[in-house]
Design an enzyme around this catalytic site. Structure first.
Site, PDB file in Angstrom:
ATOM      1  N   HIS A 100      16.557 -34.294 -10.645  1.00  0.00           N
ATOM      2  CA  HIS A 100      15.666 -35.962 -10.140  1.00  0.00           C
ATOM      3  C   HIS A 100      15.158 -35.658  -8.401  1.00  0.00           C
ATOM      4  O   HIS A 100      15.852 -34.880  -8.255  1.00  0.00           O
ATOM      5  CB  HIS A 100      16.765 -36.770 -10.597  1.00  0.00           C
ATOM      6  CG  HIS A 100      17.592 -36.467 -11.447  1.00  0.00           C
ATOM      7  ND1 HIS A 100      19.363 -35.975 -11.592  1.00  0.00           N
ATOM      8  CD2 HIS A 100      17.825 -37.159 -12.587  1.00  0.00           C
ATOM      9  CE1 HIS A 100      19.891 -36.314 -12.630  1.00  0.00           C
ATOM     10  NE2 HIS A 100      18.938 -36.840 -13.339  1.00  0.00           N
ATOM     11  N   ASP A 103      17.593 -36.660  -6.105  1.00  0.00           N
ATOM     12  CA  ASP A 103      18.776 -35.456  -6.043  1.00  0.00           C
ATOM     13  C   ASP A 103      18.120 -34.490  -4.455  1.00  0.00           C
ATOM     14  O   ASP A 103      19.421 -34.436  -4.021  1.00  0.00           O
ATOM     15  CB  ASP A 103      19.139 -33.807  -6.841  1.00  0.00           C
ATOM     16  CG  ASP A 103      19.147 -35.067  -8.129  1.00  0.00           C
ATOM     17  OD1 ASP A 103      19.962 -35.452  -8.446  1.00  0.00           O
ATOM     18  OD2 ASP A 103      18.865 -34.422  -9.442  1.00  0.00           O
ATOM     19  N   GLU A 231      16.067 -37.315 -24.155  1.00  0.00           N
ATOM     20  CA  GLU A 231      17.889 -36.928 -23.585  1.00  0.00           C
ATOM     21  C   GLU A 231      18.472 -37.872 -24.396  1.00  0.00           C
ATOM     22  O   GLU A 231      18.893 -38.985 -23.907  1.00  0.00           O
ATOM     23  CB  GLU A 231      18.197 -35.935 -22.175  1.00  0.00           C
ATOM     24  CG  GLU A 231      19.363 -35.932 -22.422  1.00  0.00           C
ATOM     25  CD  GLU A 231      19.531 -35.235 -21.349  1.00  0.00           C
ATOM     26  OE1 GLU A 231      19.460 -34.858 -20.801  1.00  0.00           O
ATOM     27  OE2 GLU A 231      21.331 -35.535 -21.168  1.00  0.00           O
ATOM     28  N   GLU A 267      22.155 -32.560 -25.405  1.00  0.00           N
ATOM     29  CA  GLU A 267      23.357 -32.210 -24.546  1.00  0.00           C
ATOM     30  C   GLU A 267      24.893 -32.276 -25.360  1.00  0.00           C
ATOM     31  O   GLU A 267      25.120 -33.754 -26.406  1.00  0.00           O
ATOM     32  CB  GLU A 267      23.930 -33.678 -23.422  1.00  0.00           C
ATOM     33  CG  GLU A 267      24.973 -33.284 -22.353  1.00  0.00           C
ATOM     34  CD  GLU A 267      24.397 -33.788 -21.757  1.00  0.00           C
ATOM     35  OE1 GLU A 267      23.045 -34.249 -20.590  1.00  0.00           O
ATOM     36  OE2 GLU A 267      25.530 -34.100 -20.548  1.00  0.00           O
ATOM     37  N   HIS A 270      26.945 -35.296 -25.299  1.00  0.00           N
ATOM     38  CA  HIS A 270      26.525 -36.741 -25.565  1.00  0.00           C
ATOM     39  C   HIS A 270      26.895 -36.659 -26.903  1.00  0.00           C
ATOM     40  O   HIS A 270      27.185 -37.702 -27.935  1.00  0.00           O
ATOM     41  CB  HIS A 270      25.098 -37.168 -25.386  1.00  0.00           C
ATOM     42  CG  HIS A 270      24.578 -37.267 -23.468  1.00  0.00           C
ATOM     43  ND1 HIS A 270      23.902 -36.955 -23.012  1.00  0.00           N
ATOM     44  CD2 HIS A 270      26.032 -36.838 -22.667  1.00  0.00           C
ATOM     45  CE1 HIS A 270      23.902 -36.971 -21.356  1.00  0.00           C
ATOM     46  NE2 HIS A 270      24.586 -36.841 -21.877  1.00  0.00           N
ATOM     47  N   ASP A 295      21.251 -29.491 -22.876  1.00  0.00           N
ATOM     48  CA  ASP A 295      22.265 -29.738 -21.447  1.00  0.00           C
ATOM     49  C   ASP A 295      23.407 -28.248 -21.646  1.00  0.00           C
ATOM     50  O   ASP A 295      23.878 -29.534 -22.803  1.00  0.00           O
ATOM     51  CB  ASP A 295      21.693 -30.812 -20.872  1.00  0.00           C
ATOM     52  CG  ASP A 295      21.002 -31.327 -19.720  1.00  0.00           C
ATOM     53  OD1 ASP A 295      19.827 -30.527 -19.790  1.00  0.00           O
ATOM     54  OD2 ASP A 295      20.933 -32.549 -19.427  1.00  0.00           O
ATOM     55  N   ASP A 306      31.774 -38.919 -20.248  1.00  0.00           N
ATOM     56  CA  ASP A 306      30.258 -37.887 -20.077  1.00  0.00           C
ATOM     57  C   ASP A 306      31.614 -36.681 -18.878  1.00  0.00           C
ATOM     58  O   ASP A 306      30.682 -37.142 -17.737  1.00  0.00           O
ATOM     59  CB  ASP A 306      29.674 -38.574 -19.583  1.00  0.00           C
ATOM     60  CG  ASP A 306      28.344 -37.433 -19.937  1.00  0.00           C
ATOM     61  OD1 ASP A 306      29.051 -36.570 -20.321  1.00  0.00           O
ATOM     62  OD2 ASP A 306      27.313 -37.375 -19.428  1.00  0.00           O
ATOM     63  N   ASP A 308      31.099 -33.962 -18.678  1.00  0.00           N
ATOM     64  CA  ASP A 308      30.568 -32.505 -17.817  1.00  0.00           C
ATOM     65  C   ASP A 308      30.753 -31.226 -17.738  1.00  0.00           C
ATOM     66  O   ASP A 308      30.561 -31.299 -16.719  1.00  0.00           O
ATOM     67  CB  ASP A 308      29.614 -33.469 -16.973  1.00  0.00           C
ATOM     68  CG  ASP A 308      28.291 -34.217 -17.160  1.00  0.00           C
ATOM     69  OD1 ASP A 308      27.525 -34.072 -18.722  1.00  0.00           O
ATOM     70  OD2 ASP A 308      27.701 -34.845 -16.660  1.00  0.00           O
ATOM     71  N   ASP A 338      23.994 -28.581 -17.194  1.00  0.00           N
ATOM     72  CA  ASP A 338      23.744 -30.280 -17.109  1.00  0.00           C
ATOM     73  C   ASP A 338      25.806 -30.363 -16.647  1.00  0.00           C
ATOM     74  O   ASP A 338      26.125 -31.263 -17.861  1.00  0.00           O
ATOM     75  CB  ASP A 338      23.353 -31.077 -17.842  1.00  0.00           C
ATOM     76  CG  ASP A 338      23.430 -32.686 -17.419  1.00  0.00           C
ATOM     77  OD1 ASP A 338      24.276 -33.064 -16.644  1.00  0.00           O
ATOM     78  OD2 ASP A 338      22.778 -33.326 -17.885  1.00  0.00           O
TER      79      ASP A 338
HETATM   80  C1  XLS Z   1      23.537 -38.170 -17.628  1.00  0.00           C
HETATM   81  C2  XLS Z   1      22.179 -37.032 -18.357  1.00  0.00           C
HETATM   82  C3  XLS Z   1      21.897 -36.601 -16.845  1.00  0.00           C
HETATM   83  C4  XLS Z   1      20.456 -36.439 -17.351  1.00  0.00           C
HETATM   84  C5  XLS Z   1      19.206 -35.717 -15.474  1.00  0.00           C
HETATM   85  O1  XLS Z   1      24.220 -38.449 -18.164  1.00  0.00           O
HETATM   86  O2  XLS Z   1      22.893 -36.123 -19.026  1.00  0.00           O
HETATM   87  O3  XLS Z   1      22.167 -35.661 -16.441  1.00  0.00           O
HETATM   88  O4  XLS Z   1      20.866 -34.768 -17.807  1.00  0.00           O
HETATM   89  O5  XLS Z   1      18.487 -37.284 -16.388  1.00  0.00           O
HETATM   90 NI    NI Z   2      21.755 -34.169 -19.424  1.00  0.00          NI
HETATM   91 NI    NI Z   3      25.115 -36.233 -19.813  1.00  0.00          NI
END
Ligand code: XLS
Ligand code: NI
Ligand code: NI
Length: 439
Positions: A100, A103, A231, A267, A270, A295, A306, A308, A338
């Site tokens: 991003h 970031d 996404e 993802e 998600h 992702d 989430d 991750d 991700d």
């Molecule tokens: C958040 C998202 C984010 C996207 C990019 O939950 O996964 O990380 O991948 O903005």
């Molecule tokens: Ni993501």
């Molecule tokens: Ni995410």
């Protein structure tokens, strides 16, 4: 330059290796279905998690040990961090990264200063890309962290915020193009609602579509050739995110005439938050010709948010690779980790363990998926299961040649439907287990 002095370039040592800092399955040049592994995956490191996550949670601050951090959010620190990121990725041997705008460079006191900060860091990213050959899988704009986005960005009730978000995406597109990015991602940040008493849902959706059309116009104007990706995510941070899941996104894209300009970046965590498996999301999007990128991560079945986490489950990676192989690959998309290390895994070396595990789980999953495909075990079963559509009345229906009257006549003649056949789920699960064992 050595921010990870103890770590050598990670090598493939084969399945019998017990060296935790080696690949047991990811062998970049190994050919699978006529393509080297590296091209099947197009692995990417996520800058936000790997370089910016310090492990903070609602109950305590970050405690990650990152010896290169000086505690500031300055441009100098951002530049140094970019060097660290590229040393990390070089040693890990990943071909891509994603970021991003916020970031990689800090926000300034106004938009002009913010853009100037970004330019300074982009110069360094470009230099490091040229030095290492590592490429940008996708860029994106953070339209959710700054308090101005409290009510959303493109779906904010405040038109000024829409304008700010547009300016930010314009710049992020320019930067992504400058760095040769091959995709650009729109994740809906706070595009959703927490409460419908205060929300004009229809108006917000119209604004979101307007925003995407403006992005498409600008993409054409500057000649950016990357693929646009949306996404999906069903909730978090808002109660209801507009880009809920693959089906909701595809419906939105169709309703607003955007399908030819976008694909989806799916993802795992998600998908599960939406009450789907990742395989469901992939199969659905792929079936519509709209699976663009992945992702790669996983959630925790015992937690409702989430998390991750890095993917390590072979059934998950096998199912993902089956769908990707089934559609002939993901390029220009790829597999972006991700994913973040747990708060308790606070040392720099944990970043290596995490990515190595994810890459190996996918390499292993690829080999399993390729064997399943070579032996045709699923394809043959599914083919036979639908054989009644290959001839006779089924074929006529598929060809659009049978009316309701025809179907009634057919059934009045026969009296009842033909015999059904077992779905054999348990047998198929056992077969999949056999492939997981022998890979
Ligand atoms: C958040 C998202 C984010 C996207 C990019 O939950 O996964 O990380 O991948 O903005
Ligand atoms: Ni993501
Ligand atoms: Ni995410």
């Amino acid at each position: 330059m050595a921010f990870f002095p103890e770590i050598q370039r990670i090598r493939y040592e084969g399945a019998s290796s017990t060296n935790p800092l080696s690949f047991r399955h990811y062998n970049a040049d190994e050919m699978v279905e006529g393509k080297p592994m590296r091209e099947h995956f197009r692995f990417a490191v996520a800058y936000w998690h790997t370089m910016r996550n310090m492990g903070g949670d609602p109950f305590g601050p970050g405690c990650a040990v990152r010896p290169w951090e000086d505690g500031t959010d300055s441009v100098d620190m951002a530049i140094k961090r970019a060097r660290v990121a590229f040393e990390f990725m070089e040693k890990l041997t990943v071909p891509f990264y994603c970021f991003h705008d916020r970031d990689v460079a800090p926000e300034g006191k106004n938009l002009a200063e913010t853009n100037a900060n970004l330019d300074k860091v982009v110069k360094v990213l470009k230099e490091e890309q040229a030095r290492t050959g590592i490429k940008l899988l996708w860029g994106t704009a953070n339209l959710f962290s700054n308090p101005r986005f409290v009510h959303g960005a493109a779906t904010s009730p405040n038109a000024d915020v829409f304008a700010y978000a547009a300016a930010q995406v314009k710049k992020a597109l320019e930067v992504t193009k400058e760095l040769g990015g091959v995709n650009y991602v729109f994740w809906g940040g706070r595009e959703g609602y927490v409460n419908l008493w205060n929300t004009d849902l229809k108006r917000e959706l119209d604004h979101l579509a307007r925003f995407f059309h403006l992005a498409v116009d600008y993409k054409k104007k500057i000649g950016f050739g990357g693929q646009f990706l949306i996404e999906p995510k069903p909730k978090e941070p808002t109660t209801h995110q507009y880009d809920f899941d693959a089906a909701a996104c595809i419906n939105f894209l169709r309703a607003y005439g955007l399908t030819e300009h976008f694909k989806l970046n799916l993802e795992t965590n998600h998908a599960t938050l939406a009450g789907h498996t990742m395989m469901h999301e992939l199969v659905y999007a792929s079936g519509q010709g709209l699976l663009g990128s992945v992702d790669a991560n996983r959630g925790d079945l015992l937690l409702g948010w989430d998390t991750d986490q890095f993917p390590t489950d072979l059934y998950l990676t096998t199912s993902i690779m089956l769908v990707i192989l089934g559609q002939g690959g993901l390029a220009p998309g790829g597999l972006n980790f991700d994913a973040k290390v747990r708060r308790e895994s606070f040392e720099p070396v944990d970043l290596f363990h995490a990515h190595i595990g994810g890459m190996d789980a996918f390499a292993h999953g690829l080999k399993i998926a390729a064997k399943i495909r070579a032996d045709g075990v699923l394809k043959d079963f599914v083919g036979t299961r639908y054989a009644s559509w290959d001839a006779g009345i089924g074929q006529q229906v598929e060809a659009g040649k049978a009316t309701f009257e025809d179907l009634e006549r057919y059934m009045l003649d026969r009296g009842d439907a033909g015999r059904n056949v077992s779905g054999r789920q348990e047998m198929l699960e056992n077969i999949i287990n056999r492939y997981v064992e022998i890979a």
